[in-house]
Design a protein around this motif. Structure first.
Motif, PDB file in Angstrom:
ATOM      1  N   VAL A 207       4.355  -7.779   6.282  1.00 45.44           N
ATOM      2  CA  VAL A 207       4.074  -6.947   5.651  1.00 45.44           C
ATOM      3  C   VAL A 207       5.889  -7.086   4.867  1.00 45.44           C
ATOM      4  N   ASN A 208       6.146  -7.230   3.582  1.00 42.63           N
ATOM      5  CA  ASN A 208       7.609  -7.663   2.943  1.00 42.63           C
ATOM      6  C   ASN A 208       7.746  -6.156   2.177  1.00 42.63           C
ATOM      7  N   ARG A 209       8.246  -5.581   2.128  1.00 46.24           N
ATOM      8  CA  ARG A 209       8.700  -4.499   0.953  1.00 46.24           C
ATOM      9  C   ARG A 209      10.072  -4.974   0.265  1.00 46.24           C
ATOM     10  N   THR A 210      10.077  -5.076  -1.459  1.00 48.59           N
ATOM     11  CA  THR A 210      11.190  -5.602  -2.196  1.00 48.59           C
ATOM     12  C   THR A 210      11.038  -3.806  -3.334  1.00 48.59           C
TER      13      THR A 210
ATOM     14  N   ASN B 192      10.130   0.062  -4.304  1.00 51.32           N
ATOM     15  CA  ASN B 192       9.448   0.799  -4.279  1.00 51.32           C
ATOM     16  C   ASN B 192       7.616  -0.209  -3.665  1.00 51.32           C
TER      17      ASN B 192
ATOM     18  N   VAL C 175       5.482  -2.573  -1.636  1.00 52.96           N
ATOM     19  CA  VAL C 175       5.540  -3.109   0.108  1.00 52.96           C
ATOM     20  C   VAL C 175       4.463  -3.841  -0.822  1.00 52.96           C
TER      21      VAL C 175
ATOM     22  N   THR D 219       1.477  -7.204   1.470  1.00 53.44           N
ATOM     23  CA  THR D 219       1.106  -7.940   3.448  1.00 53.44           C
ATOM     24  C   THR D 219       1.010  -9.011   2.637  1.00 53.44           C
TER      25      THR D 219
ATOM     26  N   VAL E 156       0.838  -1.676   7.458  1.00 53.48           N
ATOM     27  CA  VAL E 156       1.699  -1.309   6.352  1.00 53.48           C
ATOM     28  C   VAL E 156       2.059   0.236   7.582  1.00 53.48           C
TER      29      VAL E 156
ATOM     30  N   LEU F 287       5.898   1.129   7.326  1.00 53.70           N
ATOM     31  CA  LEU F 287       6.795   2.400   6.811  1.00 53.70           C
ATOM     32  C   LEU F 287       6.504   3.737   8.263  1.00 53.70           C
TER      33      LEU F 287
ATOM     34  N   GLN G   2       2.374   0.610  -3.900  1.00 55.52           N
ATOM     35  CA  GLN G   2       3.831   1.196  -4.295  1.00 55.52           C
ATOM     36  C   GLN G   2       4.052   2.464  -3.334  1.00 55.52           C
ATOM     37  N   VAL G   3       5.475   2.485  -3.001  1.00 55.72           N
ATOM     38  CA  VAL G   3       5.472   3.745  -1.959  1.00 55.72           C
ATOM     39  C   VAL G   3       6.647   4.549  -2.299  1.00 55.72           C
TER      40      VAL G   3
END
Length: 152
Positions: A27-30, A32, A34, A36, A77, A81, A150-151
Motif C-alpha cells: 500500500v502506498n499513500r500520497t 488523501n 491510497v 494498492t 489497506v 490505515l 480516497q481516505v
C-alpha cells in the motif's frame, strides 16, 4: 453504516494482509489517496485460483477470484490505515484477467471486485474501472486487481 460494521453485518472476516512477493510495498499513500499493489487470489497464503479464463477457468470461478483479490486488497489497506473506516471513497479499480484468445468478458470477471466494494461501501463504493485481458499473470493466477481509495 461504516465499512467495518458492514463487513461484520455480512459475516465477513478479512484475511491477514498478504506479504509482498517482490520488491514493492503493498500500500502506498500520497495525500488523501491510497494505492494498492496488484492483489492476487490467495487464501491462507496459498494461491486459490490459477489458470486462464475462457480456457480452464469459467466465468463464475474467475468472478469469485476477483472477490478474493478484493478481500486481500481491503486487508492490506486495513493493515496500513488501521481501519477501513478511514476510506471515504473507492476511486478506481483496475482488473487484469488472464484470458484465452477470443475471451471478451473481462468486465464480467471484474464485477466480482466491483460488486463486493458496492456491498461494503454503498454509494462510496462507486468507482471508475478498467478490465483488461492479458496473456498471463504472476504465479499463473487467473485475476489480479488493484485499487485506489480516497481516505480521510
Amino acid at each position: 453504516m461504516s465499512a467495518e460494521a458492514r463487513l461484520a453485518e455480512l459475516g465477513i472476516t478479512l484475511p491477514e494482509a498478504p506479504t509482498p512477493a517482490g520488491s514493492y510495498v503493498p500500500v502506498n499513500r500520497t495525500g488523501n489517496l491510497v494505492f494498492t499493489a496488484g492483489q492476487i487470489p490467495t487464501t491462507d497464503g496459498a494461491i486459490s485460483h490459477r489458470g486462464v479464463v475462457g480456457a480452464d477457468v469459467d466465468l463464475e470461478t474467475a468472478n469469485a477470484a476477483a472477490r478474493v483479490c478484493t478481500l486481500n486488497g481491503l486487508a492490506a489497506v486495513r493493515k496500513a490505515l488501521g481501519s477501513l473506516d478511514e476510506i471515504e471513497k473507492v476511486v478506481k479499480v483496475t482488473g487484469f484477467v488472464s484470458s484465452a484468445p477470443g475471451f471478451t468478458d473481462q468486465p464480467k470477471v471484474i464485477n466480482g471486485a466491483s460488486d463486493f466494494l458496492l456491498e461494503v461501501f454503498g454509494d462510496a463504493g462507486l468507482h471508475a474501472r478498467s478490465a483488461v485481458g492479458v496473456a498471463g499473470l504472476p504465479l499463473g493466477v487467473c485475476v489480479e486487481v488493484e485499487f485506489i481509495f480516497q481516505v480521510k
